[in-house]
Design a protein around this motif. Structure first.
Motif, PDB file in Angstrom:
ATOM      1  N   ILE A  80       0.829  -1.205   0.000  1.00  0.00           N
ATOM      2  CA  ILE A  80       0.000   0.000   0.000  1.00  0.00           C
ATOM      3  C   ILE A  80       0.869   1.264   0.000  1.00  0.00           C
ATOM      4  N   ILE A  81       1.988   1.227   0.703  1.00  0.00           N
ATOM      5  CA  ILE A  81       2.901   2.386   0.709  1.00  0.00           C
ATOM      6  C   ILE A  81       3.565   2.547  -0.652  1.00  0.00           C
ATOM      7  N   SER A  82       4.010   1.456  -1.239  1.00  0.00           N
ATOM      8  CA  SER A  82       4.643   1.544  -2.557  1.00  0.00           C
ATOM      9  C   SER A  82       3.676   2.093  -3.600  1.00  0.00           C
ATOM     10  N   LEU A  83       2.435   1.674  -3.508  1.00  0.00           N
ATOM     11  CA  LEU A  83       1.436   2.178  -4.450  1.00  0.00           C
ATOM     12  C   LEU A  83       1.191   3.663  -4.231  1.00  0.00           C
ATOM     13  N   TYR A  84       1.150   4.108  -2.970  1.00  0.00           N
ATOM     14  CA  TYR A  84       0.994   5.541  -2.696  1.00  0.00           C
ATOM     15  C   TYR A  84       2.160   6.337  -3.282  1.00  0.00           C
ATOM     16  N   ILE A  85       3.375   5.862  -3.076  1.00  0.00           N
ATOM     17  CA  ILE A  85       4.555   6.586  -3.573  1.00  0.00           C
ATOM     18  C   ILE A  85       4.515   6.675  -5.097  1.00  0.00           C
ATOM     19  N   ALA A  86       4.166   5.583  -5.768  1.00  0.00           N
ATOM     20  CA  ALA A  86       4.063   5.609  -7.235  1.00  0.00           C
ATOM     21  C   ALA A  86       2.960   6.573  -7.678  1.00  0.00           C
ATOM     22  N   TRP A  87       1.861   6.588  -6.957  1.00  0.00           N
ATOM     23  CA  TRP A  87       0.742   7.486  -7.261  1.00  0.00           C
ATOM     24  C   TRP A  87       1.181   8.943  -7.110  1.00  0.00           C
ATOM     25  N   ALA A  88       1.879   9.248  -6.022  1.00  0.00           N
ATOM     26  CA  ALA A  88       2.370  10.608  -5.786  1.00  0.00           C
ATOM     27  C   ALA A  88       3.375  11.008  -6.864  1.00  0.00           C
ATOM     28  N   ASP A  89       4.308  10.122  -7.168  1.00  0.00           N
ATOM     29  CA  ASP A  89       5.312  10.410  -8.195  1.00  0.00           C
ATOM     30  C   ASP A  89       4.681  10.657  -9.559  1.00  0.00           C
ATOM     31  N   GLY A  90       3.549  10.010  -9.815  1.00  0.00           N
ATOM     32  CA  GLY A  90       2.852  10.168 -11.090  1.00  0.00           C
ATOM     33  C   GLY A  90       1.879  11.330 -11.126  1.00  0.00           C
ATOM     34  N   GLY A  91       1.838  12.112 -10.045  1.00  0.00           N
ATOM     35  CA  GLY A  91       0.984  13.291 -10.041  1.00  0.00           C
ATOM     36  C   GLY A  91      -0.462  13.019  -9.652  1.00  0.00           C
ATOM     37  N   TYR A  92      -0.714  11.937  -8.968  1.00  0.00           N
ATOM     38  CA  TYR A  92      -2.056  11.607  -8.468  1.00  0.00           C
ATOM     39  C   TYR A  92      -3.088  11.507  -9.593  1.00  0.00           C
ATOM     40  N   ARG A  93      -2.700  10.933 -10.706  1.00  0.00           N
ATOM     41  CA  ARG A  93      -3.608  10.852 -11.864  1.00  0.00           C
ATOM     42  C   ARG A  93      -4.725   9.834 -11.676  1.00  0.00           C
ATOM     43  N   GLU A  94      -4.427   8.713 -11.071  1.00  0.00           N
ATOM     44  CA  GLU A  94      -5.434   7.669 -10.911  1.00  0.00           C
ATOM     45  C   GLU A  94      -6.401   8.047  -9.784  1.00  0.00           C
ATOM     46  N   SER A  95      -7.592   7.506  -9.858  1.00  0.00           N
ATOM     47  CA  SER A  95      -8.554   7.755  -8.779  1.00  0.00           C
ATOM     48  C   SER A  95      -8.196   6.878  -7.579  1.00  0.00           C
ATOM     49  N   ILE A  96      -8.646   7.304  -6.431  1.00  0.00           N
ATOM     50  CA  ILE A  96      -8.435   6.530  -5.214  1.00  0.00           C
ATOM     51  C   ILE A  96      -9.087   5.159  -5.341  1.00  0.00           C
ATOM     52  N   GLU A  97     -10.248   5.126  -5.953  1.00  0.00           N
ATOM     53  CA  GLU A  97     -10.952   3.857  -6.141  1.00  0.00           C
ATOM     54  C   GLU A  97     -10.153   2.910  -7.035  1.00  0.00           C
ATOM     55  N   ASP A  98      -9.485   3.465  -8.073  1.00  0.00           N
ATOM     56  CA  ASP A  98      -8.638   2.638  -8.940  1.00  0.00           C
ATOM     57  C   ASP A  98      -7.479   2.032  -8.155  1.00  0.00           C
ATOM     58  N   LEU A  99      -6.867   2.820  -7.281  1.00  0.00           N
ATOM     59  CA  LEU A  99      -5.766   2.310  -6.460  1.00  0.00           C
ATOM     60  C   LEU A  99      -6.242   1.194  -5.546  1.00  0.00           C
ATOM     61  N   ALA A 100      -7.375   1.411  -4.902  1.00  0.00           N
ATOM     62  CA  ALA A 100      -7.923   0.399  -4.013  1.00  0.00           C
ATOM     63  C   ALA A 100      -8.264  -0.875  -4.784  1.00  0.00           C
ATOM     64  N   SER A 101      -8.724  -0.711  -6.011  1.00  0.00           N
ATOM     65  CA  SER A 101      -9.050  -1.876  -6.838  1.00  0.00           C
ATOM     66  C   SER A 101      -7.814  -2.701  -7.163  1.00  0.00           C
ATOM     67  N   VAL A 102      -6.694  -2.023  -7.424  1.00  0.00           N
ATOM     68  CA  VAL A 102      -5.446  -2.733  -7.702  1.00  0.00           C
ATOM     69  C   VAL A 102      -5.087  -3.632  -6.523  1.00  0.00           C
ATOM     70  N   LEU A 103      -5.123  -3.074  -5.328  1.00  0.00           N
ATOM     71  CA  LEU A 103      -4.784  -3.871  -4.142  1.00  0.00           C
ATOM     72  C   LEU A 103      -5.848  -4.912  -3.837  1.00  0.00           C
ATOM     73  N   ASP A 104      -7.098  -4.575  -4.096  1.00  0.00           N
ATOM     74  CA  ASP A 104      -8.178  -5.522  -3.876  1.00  0.00           C
ATOM     75  C   ASP A 104      -7.978  -6.758  -4.741  1.00  0.00           C
ATOM     76  N   GLU A 105      -7.622  -6.554  -5.996  1.00  0.00           N
ATOM     77  CA  GLU A 105      -7.365  -7.685  -6.898  1.00  0.00           C
ATOM     78  C   GLU A 105      -6.164  -8.500  -6.436  1.00  0.00           C
ATOM     79  N   LEU A 106      -5.180  -7.829  -5.932  1.00  0.00           N
ATOM     80  CA  LEU A 106      -3.963  -8.499  -5.483  1.00  0.00           C
ATOM     81  C   LEU A 106      -4.188  -9.365  -4.243  1.00  0.00           C
ATOM     82  N   TYR A 107      -4.969  -8.867  -3.305  1.00  0.00           N
ATOM     83  CA  TYR A 107      -5.115  -9.548  -2.020  1.00  0.00           C
ATOM     84  C   TYR A 107      -6.376 -10.399  -1.877  1.00  0.00           C
ATOM     85  N   ARG A 108      -7.223 -10.413  -2.840  1.00  0.00           N
ATOM     86  CA  ARG A 108      -8.436 -11.265  -2.751  1.00  0.00           C
ATOM     87  C   ARG A 108      -8.145 -12.653  -3.176  1.00  0.00           C
TER      88      ARG A 108
END
Length: 132
Positions: free
Chosen positions: A104-132
């Protein structure tokens, strides 16, 4: 928060502040948690959304920590929080929680480095797919 932190922040071009009153916004989150969420479902999508919303709200602070080389503090305290909040019985379950913290921290850092382009829901979906 000590003189070392204040000096490091100044060297990075930031001015430190210290709150004298707790913002209290964290107290409302999780009041309606289910037993299932407290006992192991750390990967619940709503938890992830809340986490990213919080970090985005206070992004100047979190990004400053990371930029000034204090990202390890961010990681350590999040890991402590996660290990305390969600129960685990085995070493493998503990390692899953630690792994989740890194994800979750690595994803936040990548999101910040990319200028916060993705939606929060998209980020949560990435992790949701990974951990389900």
């Amino acid at each position: 928060y000590n003189n070392t932190v204040i000096q490091a922040a100044k060297e990075c071009g930031y001015e430190t502040i210290q709150w004298s009153v707790d913002s209290l916004d964290w107290k409302e989150y999780g009041k309606e948690e289910t037993e299932d969420q407290r006992n192991g479902n750390y990967f619940d999508k709503n938890h992830m959304i809340h986490c990213f919303q919080y970090w985005f709200r206070y992004r100047d602070f979190f990004d400053s920590l990371i930029h000034c080389g204090f990202g390890n503090i961010f990681i350590e305290y999040l890991m402590r929080f996660i290990l305390k909040k969600w129960s685990y019985e085995t070493e493998q379950e503990r390692l899953h929680l630690i792994s989740f913290t890194g994800s979750i921290i690595s994803l936040y850092i990548a999101w910040a480095d990319g200028g916060y382009r993705e939606s929060i829901e998209d980020l949560a979906s990435v992790l949701d797919e990974l951990y389900r």
